[in-house]
Motif scaffolding. Structure first.
Motif, PDB file in Angstrom:
ATOM      1  N   GLU A   1       0.832  -1.199   0.000  1.00  0.00           N
ATOM      2  CA  GLU A   1       0.000   0.000   0.000  1.00  0.00           C
ATOM      3  C   GLU A   1       0.870   1.254   0.000  1.00  0.00           C
ATOM      4  OE1 GLU A   1      -2.851  -0.040   3.205  1.00  0.00           O
ATOM      5  OE2 GLU A   1      -3.196  -2.166   2.824  1.00  0.00           O
TER       6      GLU A   1
ATOM      7  N   ILE B   1       3.600   2.577   2.957  1.00  0.00           N
ATOM      8  CA  ILE B   1       3.931   1.468   3.853  1.00  0.00           C
ATOM      9  C   ILE B   1       5.443   1.338   4.046  1.00  0.00           C
ATOM     10  CG2 ILE B   1       4.080  -0.446   2.174  1.00  0.00           C
ATOM     11  CD1 ILE B   1       1.972  -0.576   5.320  1.00  0.00           C
TER      12      ILE B   1
ATOM     13  N   THR C   1      11.410   3.122   0.981  1.00  0.00           N
ATOM     14  CA  THR C   1      12.408   3.062   2.048  1.00  0.00           C
ATOM     15  C   THR C   1      13.218   1.777   1.970  1.00  0.00           C
ATOM     16  OG1 THR C   1      10.912   4.329   3.437  1.00  0.00           O
ATOM     17  CG2 THR C   1      12.705   3.183   4.545  1.00  0.00           C
TER      18      THR C   1
ATOM     19  N   LEU D   1      19.312   7.209   5.221  1.00  0.00           N
ATOM     20  CA  LEU D   1      19.517   5.771   5.375  1.00  0.00           C
ATOM     21  C   LEU D   1      20.977   5.359   5.233  1.00  0.00           C
ATOM     22  CD1 LEU D   1      16.415   4.636   3.337  1.00  0.00           C
ATOM     23  CD2 LEU D   1      16.670   4.663   5.817  1.00  0.00           C
TER      24      LEU D   1
ATOM     25  N   LEU E   1      11.676   2.563  11.720  1.00  0.00           N
ATOM     26  CA  LEU E   1      12.317   3.455  12.679  1.00  0.00           C
ATOM     27  C   LEU E   1      12.853   4.687  11.957  1.00  0.00           C
ATOM     28  CD1 LEU E   1      14.274   0.804  14.786  1.00  0.00           C
ATOM     29  CD2 LEU E   1      12.113   1.901  15.352  1.00  0.00           C
ATOM     30  N   GLU E   2      13.528   5.532  12.684  1.00  0.00           N
ATOM     31  CA  GLU E   2      14.119   6.744  12.107  1.00  0.00           C
ATOM     32  C   GLU E   2      15.112   6.414  10.995  1.00  0.00           C
ATOM     33  OE1 GLU E   2      13.684  10.207  12.591  1.00  0.00           O
ATOM     34  OE2 GLU E   2      11.849   9.169  13.169  1.00  0.00           O
TER      35      GLU E   2
END
Ligand code: TYD
Ligand code: MG
Length: 449
Positions: free
Chosen positions: A96, A99, A103, A134, A264-265
């Motif tokens: 979706e 979600i 990332t 990241l 998470l962050e």
């Protein structure tokens, strides 16, 4: 001939509205069948020479000559892929919106090095910001191309020959040889077919992102599942931090494997103890809640089932379930009514599985029944109790797979009593009392003890 760009129905006459799906101004002239990416390949060297399979030198352990797989950096994710990404394969990552698909692919891009990231959704700045967040070590070299034109994608992959190409998302890409809107069935299929060919020819593995909506959009990744080599699905509640990465189809490895991740962050990180995380926020003991143990692939996962029952005031009693199939709930209610004599027809029943998890596994039956019975009786089930087992139509409790794995997990999480189907050779537990239940009637008596 005219073809609807949204449902692909063809008709001889043009009309302003598609007679099949009802969409407006979607009919476009289509002289013949769409040329499936012929222009983009430009290579007609079809192989006809048979290959001697026995001479390939594959060993029984999976094949010595198979190229090493691409390491995606996350042990759990490597594992569900069967050891990394196979060269020249096409992977579909469905989920979706919001979600965490962009990332997780960026995390893979950071680990894989030399990746080409093609986005039709976000600008270089947006994707760059995500990368910065990241890639704290700042070691990755990710090349970015912002386009919605398949030809640009094709040329970029040929020119760069990256270690991995990521396409975000299939719904935004347009294939020049095919009519129809981007995101429509015809376009989405053409893109996937063309990428499959490209991946095969160049040996560059491709991850294709596809959005799905809760109601399952027409041109969603469902229509692509049979075309691609691997189907991954990222699931969870957007409001919750827990995510499940599942592998539904894998031409190069096992399916049914799941990675449990946490948003998470610093992106999606593996969860060492998913059951603990799910039980961490348990409410105070109230009637209508009980913990069960599901199997997520090979891993046991403890989740809380909640039921709320209220007297029906008007008309038919309502039944609502989240995380449990509604039809299954109806059956269990019928069993509770007939076999336990519970006045279920006088109650509205709401069932919820905590953490946005779906408990569509027969092993959850017993806990669902207990939660409902506990709510109607207004009796609290102690928080040290856990239950699993399939409930049959005559109220009998049936055995489920992986009983010992479930019991071990329950013990590890500090449960004291497990209500389970009677099994032969039940494992002896040091700190967990295993109580065998043969039928639903005896459940309430046990609760009261
Ligand atoms: P995104 O990957 O953009 O979702 P999708 O591509 O599936 O639409 O990310 C969704 C959410 O994740 C977004 O609300 C921000 C959040 N997020 C984090 O919590 N931590 C992070 O490190 C990143 C990159 C995003
Ligand atoms: Mg995205």
């Amino acid at each position: 001939m005219f073809r609807c760009s949204s449902c692909e129905t063809t008709s001889q006459k043009w009309s302003g509205r598609c007679l099949k799906c009802g969409a407006w101004s979607t009919l476009v002239e289509a002289p013949d069948e769409p040329k499936k990416g012929r222009r983009a390949t430009g290579n007609n060297s079809a192989t006809t020479e048979p290959i001697a399979l026995h001479a390939l030198g594959l060993d029984s352990g999976g094949g010595a000559k198979i190229a090493p797989r691409l390491d995606v950096g996350m042990a759990d994710v490597n594992e569900i892929l069967g050891g990394g990404i196979v060269a020249g394969s096409l992977l579909l990552l469905a989920g979706e919106p919001g979600i965490g698909k962009s990332t997780i692919v960026m995390q893979i891009a950071v680990a894989a090095r030399g990746v080409l990231y093609i986005s039709g959704e976000e600008s270089a700045e947006q994707v760059g910001l995500r990368l910065q967040r990241l890639d704290t070590a700042k070691k990755s070299n990710v090349a970015f191309v912002g386009t919605t034109d398949y030809e640009v994608v094709h040329n970029a992959i040929h020119a760069q020959h990256p270690s991995l190409a990521i396409i975000d998302s299939v719904q935004t890409m347009r294939h020049p040889d095919v009519a129809g809107e981007p995101g429509g069935v015809a376009q989405v299929r053409a893109i996937a077919n063309a990428l499959m060919e490209l991946a095969n020819q160049t040996g560059v593995p491709v991850i294709l992102i596809g959005h799905v909506t809760k109601d399952g959009s027409v041109a969603g990744p469902k229509t692509l599942e049979h075309l691609v080599d691997v189907v991954l699905s990222l699931e969870g509640e957007r409001t919750d931090r827990l995510r499940f990465l599942r592998c539904f189809k894998n031409r190069f490895g096992p399916t049914d494997e799941v990675a449990v991740l946490e948003m998470l962050e610093n992106g999606l990180q593996p969860v060492a103890d998913p059951s603990g995380l799910l039980l961490e926020e348990r409410s105070l003991p109230v009637p209508g809640t009980v913990v069960t143990c599901l199997m997520d692939g090979n891993r046991p996962l403890l989740v809380e089932i909640q039921a709320l029952t209220t007297k029906t005031t008007f008309g038919f009693p309502q039944r609502r379930a989240q995380g449990v199939d509604n039809a299954r709930l109806q059956i269990l209610l019928a069993v509770l009514g007939r076999r336990m004599g519970l006045p279920v027809d006088q109650y509205d029943v709401f069932v919820n599985v905590v953490g946005g998890i779906s408990a569509n596994e027969p092993a959850a039956d017993l806990a669902i029944c207990m939660a409902i019975a506990s709510s109607i009786a207004e009796k609290t089930i102690p928080q040290t109790v856990l239950a699993f087992g399939e409930v049959g139509l005559s109220g009998e409790i049936r055995r489920v797979k992986n009983s010992d794995k479930r019991l071990k997990e329950a013990e590890r999480q500090g449960f004291k009593f497990a209500l389970v189907p009677a099994v032969k050779n039940a494992p002896a537990m040091k700190n967990l009392k295993v109580v065998a239940i043969s039928d639903i009637k005896s459940v309430l008596e046990k609760i009261e003890k």
